[in-house]
Design a protein around this motif. Structure first.
Motif, PDB file in Angstrom:
ATOM      1  N   VAL A   1       0.844  -1.189   0.000  1.00 56.29           N
ATOM      2  CA  VAL A   1       0.000   0.000   0.000  1.00 56.29           C
ATOM      3  C   VAL A   1       0.877   1.237   0.000  1.00 56.29           C
ATOM      4  N   ARG A   2       0.517   2.204  -0.806  1.00 53.31           N
ATOM      5  CA  ARG A   2       1.204   3.502  -0.840  1.00 53.31           C
ATOM      6  C   ARG A   2       0.181   4.557  -0.456  1.00 53.31           C
ATOM      7  N   THR A   3       0.424   5.237   0.635  1.00 54.81           N
ATOM      8  CA  THR A   3      -0.469   6.294   1.084  1.00 54.81           C
ATOM      9  C   THR A   3       0.296   7.605   1.054  1.00 54.81           C
ATOM     10  N   PRO A   4       0.140   8.367  -0.031  1.00 58.65           N
ATOM     11  CA  PRO A   4       0.883   9.624  -0.106  1.00 58.65           C
ATOM     12  C   PRO A   4       0.339  10.652   0.874  1.00 58.65           C
ATOM     13  N   CYS A   5       1.237  11.376   1.495  1.00 61.57           N
ATOM     14  CA  CYS A   5       0.838  12.453   2.403  1.00 61.57           C
ATOM     15  C   CYS A   5       1.932  13.514   2.396  1.00 61.57           C
ATOM     16  N   LYS A   6       1.572  14.686   2.822  1.00 59.17           N
ATOM     17  CA  LYS A   6       2.500  15.809   2.843  1.00 59.17           C
ATOM     18  C   LYS A   6       2.479  16.431   4.235  1.00 59.17           C
ATOM     19  N   ALA A   7       3.576  16.313   4.937  1.00 58.72           N
ATOM     20  CA  ALA A   7       3.672  16.869   6.286  1.00 58.72           C
ATOM     21  C   ALA A   7       3.415  18.366   6.270  1.00 58.72           C
ATOM     22  N   GLY A   8       2.727  18.833   7.296  1.00 61.20           N
ATOM     23  CA  GLY A   8       2.470  20.250   7.442  1.00 61.20           C
ATOM     24  C   GLY A   8       1.163  20.723   6.831  1.00 61.20           C
ATOM     25  N   LEU A   9       0.523  19.883   6.011  1.00 60.77           N
ATOM     26  CA  LEU A   9      -0.753  20.257   5.421  1.00 60.77           C
ATOM     27  C   LEU A   9      -1.894  19.758   6.297  1.00 60.77           C
ATOM     28  N   THR A  10      -3.051  20.379   6.152  1.00 56.12           N
ATOM     29  CA  THR A  10      -4.228  19.889   6.864  1.00 56.12           C
ATOM     30  C   THR A  10      -4.639  18.550   6.268  1.00 56.12           C
ATOM     31  N   GLU A  11      -5.507  17.856   6.957  1.00 57.98           N
ATOM     32  CA  GLU A  11      -5.973  16.550   6.477  1.00 57.98           C
ATOM     33  C   GLU A  11      -6.581  16.662   5.075  1.00 57.98           C
ATOM     34  N   HIS A  12      -7.446  17.646   4.859  1.00 59.38           N
ATOM     35  CA  HIS A  12      -8.087  17.796   3.558  1.00 59.38           C
ATOM     36  C   HIS A  12      -7.093  18.197   2.473  1.00 59.38           C
ATOM     37  N   GLU A  13      -6.132  19.046   2.823  1.00 64.59           N
ATOM     38  CA  GLU A  13      -5.085  19.410   1.862  1.00 64.59           C
ATOM     39  C   GLU A  13      -4.239  18.184   1.506  1.00 64.59           C
ATOM     40  N   GLN A  14      -3.964  17.327   2.504  1.00 66.67           N
ATOM     41  CA  GLN A  14      -3.215  16.096   2.241  1.00 66.67           C
ATOM     42  C   GLN A  14      -4.017  15.159   1.340  1.00 66.67           C
ATOM     43  N   ASN A  15      -5.327  15.092   1.545  1.00 67.06           N
ATOM     44  CA  ASN A  15      -6.163  14.260   0.675  1.00 67.06           C
ATOM     45  C   ASN A  15      -6.058  14.726  -0.775  1.00 67.06           C
ATOM     46  N   ARG A  16      -6.161  16.038  -0.986  1.00 65.68           N
ATOM     47  CA  ARG A  16      -6.059  16.579  -2.347  1.00 65.68           C
ATOM     48  C   ARG A  16      -4.669  16.302  -2.932  1.00 65.68           C
ATOM     49  N   ALA A  17      -3.632  16.509  -2.129  1.00 62.78           N
ATOM     50  CA  ALA A  17      -2.266  16.265  -2.602  1.00 62.78           C
ATOM     51  C   ALA A  17      -2.072  14.785  -2.912  1.00 62.78           C
ATOM     52  N   GLY A  18      -2.636  13.906  -2.092  1.00 59.60           N
ATOM     53  CA  GLY A  18      -2.526  12.470  -2.331  1.00 59.60           C
ATOM     54  C   GLY A  18      -3.207  12.047  -3.613  1.00 59.60           C
ATOM     55  N   ARG A  19      -4.397  12.576  -3.852  1.00 61.45           N
ATOM     56  CA  ARG A  19      -5.105  12.280  -5.106  1.00 61.45           C
ATOM     57  C   ARG A  19      -4.268  12.712  -6.302  1.00 61.45           C
ATOM     58  N   ALA A  20      -3.765  13.932  -6.233  1.00 65.08           N
ATOM     59  CA  ALA A  20      -2.976  14.466  -7.347  1.00 65.08           C
ATOM     60  C   ALA A  20      -1.725  13.620  -7.579  1.00 65.08           C
ATOM     61  N   GLU A  21      -1.065  13.223  -6.498  1.00 69.15           N
ATOM     62  CA  GLU A  21       0.148  12.414  -6.639  1.00 69.15           C
ATOM     63  C   GLU A  21      -0.158  11.060  -7.265  1.00 69.15           C
ATOM     64  N   LEU A  22      -1.222  10.416  -6.821  1.00 69.09           N
ATOM     65  CA  LEU A  22      -1.580   9.111  -7.390  1.00 69.09           C
ATOM     66  C   LEU A  22      -1.886   9.223  -8.880  1.00 69.09           C
ATOM     67  N   LEU A  23      -2.621  10.260  -9.256  1.00 69.37           N
ATOM     68  CA  LEU A  23      -2.960  10.428 -10.672  1.00 69.37           C
ATOM     69  C   LEU A  23      -1.746  10.793 -11.515  1.00 69.37           C
ATOM     70  N   ALA A  24      -0.790  11.514 -10.937  1.00 69.22           N
ATOM     71  CA  ALA A  24       0.384  11.959 -11.686  1.00 69.22           C
ATOM     72  C   ALA A  24       1.467  10.880 -11.781  1.00 69.22           C
ATOM     73  N   THR A  25       1.396   9.856 -10.939  1.00 65.56           N
ATOM     74  CA  THR A  25       2.424   8.814 -10.937  1.00 65.56           C
ATOM     75  C   THR A  25       2.122   7.798 -12.028  1.00 65.56           C
ATOM     76  N   SER A  26       3.077   7.588 -12.918  1.00 58.95           N
ATOM     77  CA  SER A  26       2.876   6.636 -14.014  1.00 58.95           C
ATOM     78  C   SER A  26       2.944   5.208 -13.489  1.00 58.95           C
ATOM     79  N   PHE A  27       2.334   4.301 -14.232  1.00 60.67           N
ATOM     80  CA  PHE A  27       2.396   2.894 -13.844  1.00 60.67           C
ATOM     81  C   PHE A  27       3.836   2.385 -13.929  1.00 60.67           C
ATOM     82  N   GLU A  28       4.610   2.912 -14.850  1.00 61.50           N
ATOM     83  CA  GLU A  28       6.028   2.546 -14.946  1.00 61.50           C
ATOM     84  C   GLU A  28       6.760   2.907 -13.651  1.00 61.50           C
ATOM     85  N   THR A  29       6.461   4.082 -13.106  1.00 64.70           N
ATOM     86  CA  THR A  29       7.100   4.512 -11.862  1.00 64.70           C
ATOM     87  C   THR A  29       6.665   3.626 -10.701  1.00 64.70           C
ATOM     88  N   PHE A  30       5.365   3.314 -10.631  1.00 56.46           N
ATOM     89  CA  PHE A  30       4.898   2.391  -9.590  1.00 56.46           C
ATOM     90  C   PHE A  30       5.682   1.079  -9.667  1.00 56.46           C
TER      91      PHE A  30
END
Length: 148
Positions: free
Chosen positions: A25-54
């Motif tokens: 499991v990969r759960t992206p998060c960004k220290a210092g952001l609020t929970e909702h900001e981390q959720n948005r950042a996590g969504r963006a990171e998952l969508l931006a990460t290529s399957f090759e990179t995974f």
């Protein structure tokens, strides 16, 4: 092996040379952001990460972790499945950091409001990132449409 190592017709591996399934499991998060900001950042990171990179990162991590024991991802990994589900980031109400407002005023309730013959159903509509929430919301949405 104990009998509890088997489920129905599935039997646990008995020897080291038998294949196994590894769940990572990969759960992206960004220290210092609020929970909702981390959720948005996590969504963006998952969508931006290529399957090759995974795949590259998975193989690298397995090699670093298991390599000293003789594991070689190039030889030993048969397949990799990546379930990239950014919708799994449905933020829940957190009373520690958010005002306690009536249920009807919470974003997930407002966002799932029926619009004509459209009724929204997903984990976000339930305000929880769980399968049971998505199922419950699907039931609710169908019932809304049937009552119309």
């Amino acid at each position: 092996m104990n009998s509890h190592d088997n489920i129905g017709g599935y039997h646990s591996v008995r020897t080291p040379d038998q294949p196994i399934l590894v769940h990572m499991v990969r759960t992206p998060c960004k220290a210092g952001l609020t929970e909702h900001e981390q959720n948005r950042a996590g969504r963006a990171e998952l969508l931006a990460t290529s399957f090759e990179t995974f795949e590259r990162n998975i193989r690298d991590q397995l090699n670093r972790t298991l390599g000293p024991g003789g594991f070689d991802a190039a030889r030993d990994v048969i397949a990799i499945t990546v379930n990239r589900w950014p919708h799994g980031y449905a933020p829940e109400h957190n009373p520690l950091f958010e005002p306690d407002v009536p249920e009807a005023q919470r974003p997930h309730v407002i966002g799932r409001a029926r619009f004509g013959q459209i009724s929204i159903a997903n984990s976000d509509a339930g305000g929880q990132a769980y399968t049971d929430s998505a199922i419950n919301q699907a039931h609710r949405a169908v019932q809304e449409l049937l009552r119309a």
